[in-house]
Design a protein around this motif. Structure first.
Motif: not given
Length: 165
Positions: A85-103, A113-116
């Protein structure tokens, strides 16, 4: 706000279609963020090892823990999940096209979990695609109110949704 989920009928099928989608989107130049799950069957017991690949470039994190052959409880390693989750949240601060959450699993249903990360992506107008399971589908629907869209668990449908987002 653009958020959708997919739910495949067979064990592990949602994971497989999201992994295939992520590979396809990456080849087409989409900037990905989130996680896809890769399960590895184990010879000695009935459980699989659960790993998530943090998009776009890793690492791969083992999110399951071995509790023994006769275990019946949840095998999720919450510390490993929160690392993803922490690694995803850091990546999300970049310019991204889509967030995929496995479950959207028990941790998300319970407010963790990934709610935030999902909320942050929606704040940034980043489309979110979530893998679902029947056990936590009501919690996912409640979290998303009327904004949640259901998508068939096939590559063409999922790709078209992401491209149109």
């Amino acid at each position: 706000m653009k958020i959708a989920y997919t739910l495949a009928p067979g064990r592990g099928e949602t994971n497989l279609v999201l992994l295939e989608l992520a590979k396809d989107l990456e080849k087409s130049g989409k900037r990905l963020c989130g996680t896809v799950q890769v399960d590895t069957e184990r010879e000695k017991d009935h459980h699989c090892d659960m790993d998530v690949l943090v998009l776009p470039d890793g690492p791969t994190i083992r999110i399951s823990q071995s509790l023994g052959r006769e275990s019946r409880g949840c095998r999720l390693n919450p510390d490993a999940l929160e690392n993803a989750v922490g690694l995803t949240e850091a990546e999300l601060e970049k310019d991204v096209d889509v967030l995929i959450v496995n479950k959207f699993g028990k941790h998300e249903a319970d407010g963790r979990g990934f709610r935030g990360a999902i909320a942050r992506a929606l704040e940034k107008n980043v489309p979110v695609l979530v893998g679902a399971n029947k056990l936590n589908l009501d919690a996912l629907r409640s979290f998303c109110a009327d904004e949640l869209e259901e998508l068939a668990p096939d590559l063409e449908t999922l790709r078209a949704w992401v491209v149109s987002a």
